[in-house]
Design an enzyme around this catalytic site. Structure first.
Site, PDB file in Angstrom:
ATOM      1  N   LYS A  52       0.846  -1.210   0.000  1.00 47.48           N
ATOM      2  CA  LYS A  52       0.000   0.000   0.000  1.00 47.48           C
ATOM      3  C   LYS A  52       0.879   1.257   0.000  1.00 47.48           C
ATOM      4  O   LYS A  52       0.607   2.218  -0.706  1.00 47.48           O
ATOM      5  CB  LYS A  52      -0.956  -0.034   1.202  1.00 47.48           C
ATOM      6  CG  LYS A  52      -2.015  -1.125   1.067  1.00 47.48           C
ATOM      7  CD  LYS A  52      -2.809  -1.423   2.330  1.00 47.48           C
ATOM      8  CE  LYS A  52      -3.733  -2.609   2.102  1.00 47.48           C
ATOM      9  NZ  LYS A  52      -4.494  -3.057   3.283  1.00 47.48           N
ATOM     10  N   GLN A  96      -4.682  -1.827   9.632  1.00 49.21           N
ATOM     11  CA  GLN A  96      -4.610  -3.140   8.997  1.00 49.21           C
ATOM     12  C   GLN A  96      -5.244  -4.203   9.892  1.00 49.21           C
ATOM     13  O   GLN A  96      -4.948  -4.297  11.084  1.00 49.21           O
ATOM     14  CB  GLN A  96      -3.136  -3.484   8.697  1.00 49.21           C
ATOM     15  CG  GLN A  96      -2.934  -4.771   7.918  1.00 49.21           C
ATOM     16  CD  GLN A  96      -3.476  -4.718   6.488  1.00 49.21           C
ATOM     17  OE1 GLN A  96      -3.577  -3.657   5.876  1.00 49.21           O
ATOM     18  NE2 GLN A  96      -3.827  -5.875   5.945  1.00 49.21           N
ATOM     19  N   ASP A 119     -11.324   2.409   4.033  1.00 49.84           N
ATOM     20  CA  ASP A 119     -11.684   0.996   3.887  1.00 49.84           C
ATOM     21  C   ASP A 119     -13.191   0.833   3.686  1.00 49.84           C
ATOM     22  O   ASP A 119     -13.649  -0.216   3.239  1.00 49.84           O
ATOM     23  CB  ASP A 119     -11.320   0.223   5.171  1.00 49.84           C
ATOM     24  CG  ASP A 119      -9.917  -0.355   5.159  1.00 49.84           C
ATOM     25  OD1 ASP A 119      -9.492  -0.837   4.096  1.00 49.84           O
ATOM     26  OD2 ASP A 119      -9.267  -0.336   6.225  1.00 49.84           O
TER      27      ASP A 119
HETATM   28  N1  GUN Z   1      -6.813  -6.998   6.065  1.00 46.89           N
HETATM   29  C1  GUN Z   1      -7.077  -7.735   4.956  1.00 46.89           C
HETATM   30  N2  GUN Z   1      -7.683  -6.972   4.029  1.00 46.89           N
HETATM   31  C2  GUN Z   1      -7.801  -5.733   4.539  1.00 46.89           C
HETATM   32  C3  GUN Z   1      -8.328  -4.522   4.044  1.00 46.89           C
HETATM   33  O1  GUN Z   1      -8.863  -4.434   2.926  1.00 46.89           O
HETATM   34  N3  GUN Z   1      -8.249  -3.454   4.887  1.00 46.89           N
HETATM   35  C4  GUN Z   1      -7.711  -3.537   6.124  1.00 46.89           C
HETATM   36  N4  GUN Z   1      -7.704  -2.440   6.874  1.00 46.89           N
HETATM   37  N5  GUN Z   1      -7.208  -4.660   6.614  1.00 46.89           N
HETATM   38  C5  GUN Z   1      -7.250  -5.748   5.822  1.00 46.89           C
END
Ligand code: GUN
Length: 297
Positions: A52, A96, A119
């Protein structure tokens, strides 16, 4: 002929358009900023977060990264979220998942300012999406809609089967598929761990979206000729490789490919779109918070 969908190419096009939006925002005095918070020692989570960062850096999005010791009290994370909510240079906040067991996930999601919730996990944003006027769409389902659109795959009137009912993918994906408009209007079935006769359901589908997190659970014998297969699974399975594992999807690729008209590979299918749509939401967040309009792709 089966189309092997190139998720990287689709994501690259979206990110190029988004980079133009970033340039417009910067010219108007706002550089989009994304804060990522990692409260985990998990290898895969670290990898996802660093992917990211890289995407943000390439596009001129500022990335503020925080790591919190997984054994720290939950309050440390909550207070950090409060600070990021107040920071005007931060337009998007991503914690995350998963967070450690002693941190209540729901409290984390509700603590993030809904305007900065890139998100789209905050109940306010979930509610908006379900009601059909999303502020932000969750990244993976939104990315899948972009894949289908890029490949000219119509959803209207089609039978779609979503395998998996997670809050992150399965539930929002099914919701988007039944909504009015582009990428919607599908007759949608959600299957999960308690579904009986899964193969009967998947064999009836025009579009199968596999998001159960079970390695290679769907194979060619469970699919009909001409089906579109979207594989969301990213599963590490032991293998005789340098890292000691390889990545496989929720779909057994070789046999599914024999049946499918189009299929996403793992890796290189859905994954790049998830990251691209996170940058999309960050750019949208910066636009909403600065009042500077941009032409989102
Ligand atoms: N863990 C796995 N996929 C995601 C996601 O799309 N966003 C976040 N914040 N954590 C994750």
């Amino acid at each position: 002929m089966t189309t092997i969908i190139d998720g990287n190419a689709i994501a690259d096009r979206i990110r190029a358009d988004l980079t133009d939006c970033v340039d417009d925002l910067v010219a108007a005095g706002t550089r989009p900023g994304l804060a990522t918070v990692l409260m985990s020692d998990d290898d895969a989570s670290e990898t996802y977060v660093s992917m990211k960062h890289r995407a943000c850096a390439e596009m001129g999005i500022e990335n503020i990264h925080d790591e919190i010791d997984p054994s720290a009290p939950a309050e440390v994370l909550f207070e950090r979220i409060d600070e990021l909510n107040e920071d005007p240079s931060v337009h998007g906040i991503l914690v995350q998942m998963p967070v450690p067991d002693h941190v209540e996930k729901r409290t984390v999601l509700e603590r993030i300012d809904p305007l900065k919730d890139v998100d789209a996990f905050h109940p306010e944003n979930v509610g908006r999406m379900v009601a059909g006027h999303a502020r932000y769409k969750p990244c993976t389902p939104h990315g899948i809609q972009k894949i289908l659109a890029a490949e000219g795959i119509e959803t209207e009137g089609k039978d779609a089967v979503v395998v998996g009912r997670s809050d992150i993918v399965g539930k929002p994906m099914a919701n988007l598929l039944v909504q009015y408009g582009e990428g919607g209007n599908a007759t949608t079935t959600v299957c999960h761990s308690r579904t009986e006769n899964l193969a009967e359901k998947t064999r009836d589908a025009d579009i199968v979206i596999a998001a159960a997190g079970v390695p290679e659970m769907i194979d060619g014998s469970m699919l009909s000729d001409g089906v579109v297969v979207i594989d969301v699974g990213v599963n590490r399975v032991e293998a005789d490789t340098e890292k000691g594992y390889e990545l496989v999807g929720d779909v057994e690729f070789e046999s599914a490919k024999e049946k499918a008209s189009a299929i996403t590979p793992v890796p290189g299918g859905v994954g790049p779109l998830t990251i691209a749509m996170l940058t999309y939401n960050t750019v949208k967040a910066a636009s909403l918070q600065s009042g500077v309009d941009v032409d989102l792709p």
